[in-house]
Design an enzyme around this catalytic site. Sequence first.
Site, PDB file in Angstrom:
ATOM      1  N   HIS A   1       7.001  -2.148  -4.496  1.00 38.74           N
ATOM      2  CA  HIS A   1       5.683  -1.733  -4.971  1.00 38.74           C
ATOM      3  C   HIS A   1       5.747  -1.757  -6.504  1.00 38.74           C
ATOM      4  CE1 HIS A   1       2.443   1.151  -5.902  1.00 38.74           C
ATOM      5  NE2 HIS A   1       1.997   0.993  -4.671  1.00 38.74           N
TER       6      HIS A   1
ATOM      7  N   ASP B   1      12.810   4.291  -3.792  1.00 37.88           N
ATOM      8  CA  ASP B   1      11.393   4.622  -3.663  1.00 37.88           C
ATOM      9  C   ASP B   1      11.149   4.998  -2.204  1.00 37.88           C
ATOM     10  OD1 ASP B   1       8.704   4.519  -3.072  1.00 37.88           O
ATOM     11  OD2 ASP B   1       8.315   2.678  -4.192  1.00 37.88           O
TER      12      ASP B   1
ATOM     13  N   GLN C   1       7.380   5.273   1.395  1.00 41.34           N
ATOM     14  CA  GLN C   1       7.143   4.887   2.795  1.00 41.34           C
ATOM     15  C   GLN C   1       8.332   5.246   3.685  1.00 41.34           C
ATOM     16  OE1 GLN C   1       4.209   3.918   3.656  1.00 41.34           O
ATOM     17  NE2 GLN C   1       3.345   3.329   1.680  1.00 41.34           N
TER      18      GLN C   1
ATOM     19  N   LYS D   1       1.129  10.743   1.454  1.00 37.74           N
ATOM     20  CA  LYS D   1       1.465   9.749   2.488  1.00 37.74           C
ATOM     21  C   LYS D   1       2.167  10.403   3.675  1.00 37.74           C
ATOM     22  CE  LYS D   1       1.928   6.030  -0.909  1.00 37.74           C
ATOM     23  NZ  LYS D   1       0.729   5.231  -0.697  1.00 37.74           N
TER      24      LYS D   1
ATOM     25  N   CYS E   1      -0.318  -3.727  -4.117  1.00 37.34           N
ATOM     26  CA  CYS E   1       0.494  -3.369  -5.301  1.00 37.34           C
ATOM     27  C   CYS E   1       1.880  -3.989  -5.199  1.00 37.34           C
ATOM     28  CB  CYS E   1       0.609  -1.864  -5.484  1.00 37.34           C
ATOM     29  SG  CYS E   1      -0.955  -1.075  -5.818  1.00 37.34           S
TER      30      CYS E   1
HETATM   31  N1  PLP Z   1       5.893   2.975  -3.579  1.00 36.16           N
HETATM   32  C1  PLP Z   1       5.425   2.577  -2.393  1.00 36.16           C
HETATM   33  C2  PLP Z   1       6.329   1.843  -1.468  1.00 36.16           C
HETATM   34  C3  PLP Z   1       4.103   2.844  -2.028  1.00 36.16           C
HETATM   35  O1  PLP Z   1       3.639   2.444  -0.844  1.00 36.16           O
HETATM   36  C4  PLP Z   1       3.279   3.543  -2.939  1.00 36.16           C
HETATM   37  C5  PLP Z   1       1.860   3.778  -2.626  1.00 36.16           C
HETATM   38  O2  PLP Z   1       1.235   3.011  -1.924  1.00 36.16           O
HETATM   39  C6  PLP Z   1       3.824   3.959  -4.157  1.00 36.16           C
HETATM   40  C7  PLP Z   1       5.133   3.660  -4.439  1.00 36.16           C
HETATM   41  C8  PLP Z   1       3.023   4.728  -5.146  1.00 36.16           C
HETATM   42  O3  PLP Z   1       2.726   5.983  -4.623  1.00 36.16           O
HETATM   43  P1  PLP Z   1       1.705   6.959  -5.358  1.00 36.16           P
HETATM   44  O4  PLP Z   1       0.457   6.148  -5.586  1.00 36.16           O
HETATM   45  O5  PLP Z   1       1.504   8.072  -4.390  1.00 36.16           O
HETATM   46  O6  PLP Z   1       2.330   7.382  -6.621  1.00 36.16           O
END
Ligand code: PLP
Length: 432
Positions: free
Chosen positions: A146, A223, A226, A249, A388
Amino acid sequence: MTAPIRPTVVTARDGRTAVINIGGLDAEQSALARRSDFPLLAANPRLHYLDSAATTQKPAAVLEAIQRYYETSNANPHRGAYALSAAATEAYHDSRTRIARFLGVADADTVIFARGTTEALNLVTSSWGRTNVKAGDRIVVTRLEHHANFVPWQVLAHEAGAEFVIAELNADGTLDMNGLASLINAKTKVVAFGHVSNALGSINAVAEIVALARKVGALTVCDGAQGAPHINVSVDSLGVDAYAFSGHKMLGPMGIGGLVMRRELLEAMPPYQMGGDMISHVGDQHTTWNVLPHKFEAGTPNVEGPVGLAAACEYLTSLGMDRVIEHERLLAARAMEKLSAIPGVAVLGPAIDKRGGVVSFTLDNVHPHDLSQMLDADGVCVRAGHHCAQPLMRALDVHATTRASFYVYNDAADVDALVESVDAARKRFAGA
Ligand code: PLP
């Protein structure tokens, strides 16, 4: 860059795609969580909410915990000497303890609250990164990332004069572990990778990645946006140096998430933001920092967020975290099988045993945005776009995909509504 990743479907048996039965669960089973626990879903019985990778719906238990906090304990924590402020302080830190327990973190003060994964990862790159990454060093990320776990490292690398390298994927959308191993060398300072891909659902072998990084003393940053919502995570056992997560999430409210990081690293790092609460003593010329976790939580904190997230963690625990991924896989496998049978649909990403409950697909000659709008007319909420993850989209050789993502409140009927709606859209476009 590697060759485009070709679509793969669920393991084929006797010439046809087949649903894989996981953990002996019945593919026809109902949702893991009661739909009636979720006020928004209960109020919209015809809604098929399949965008939980973007954000999840909230159970009444979470909404009630937040309301109760405001009705009984609201004050500015850490500031007042009066009982109500002490109650707010207690609510804030009790929530941290409960969230740490859910994440398998023994030292609760190493759970630093942030707005979410994005802010948590920026904390690491700004604070640890700017202090430790120097010219000539190497930062390794993966093609699955992401943007939140890609762009901050890319910018840091450019600022520091470090090398920024991307570990590529196998043809099925899983991480090429040999390729990754070949990129990790004595110059490598950081290996940043996702637990589970938000775009393809691919699950990374965290322990193997950590072992590779450890050999050269590189920092491992996972990260978990997910990961934590879907997998029974014990951050302590994963062995990573840093793990980021987002409360929204995992059934919690928006605006709360955090960073788990090893204590000795946090203690050695400079603060990320300056202001109230994060100081120990402010002299005319010099300031000293508060202890963990306060050092990284400047200003009036978000208290309702942790309160709601702690309630969400307990709700998930009551469902059984081991069952969550199994439930999602059953739904994902059903979706993969049925979508793959629709002419012109290509399901992207790995086989079901290597992914979570995310199913990305394309439909020939139909833009994902148009498709998702047509699905919306049938009450099916999916995500369309690059998720993203533009570097990944380039490797897939697509601009965008349509993504259905499943969670505890989804059932087989949600999958079937998705499939019927996609097929109807295909017929309408074909006839147009
Ligand atoms: N990393 C992953 C794998 C994600 O799916 C997301 C959000 O879709 C993020 C980071 C960013 O999360 P947040 O927007 O809650 O900061």
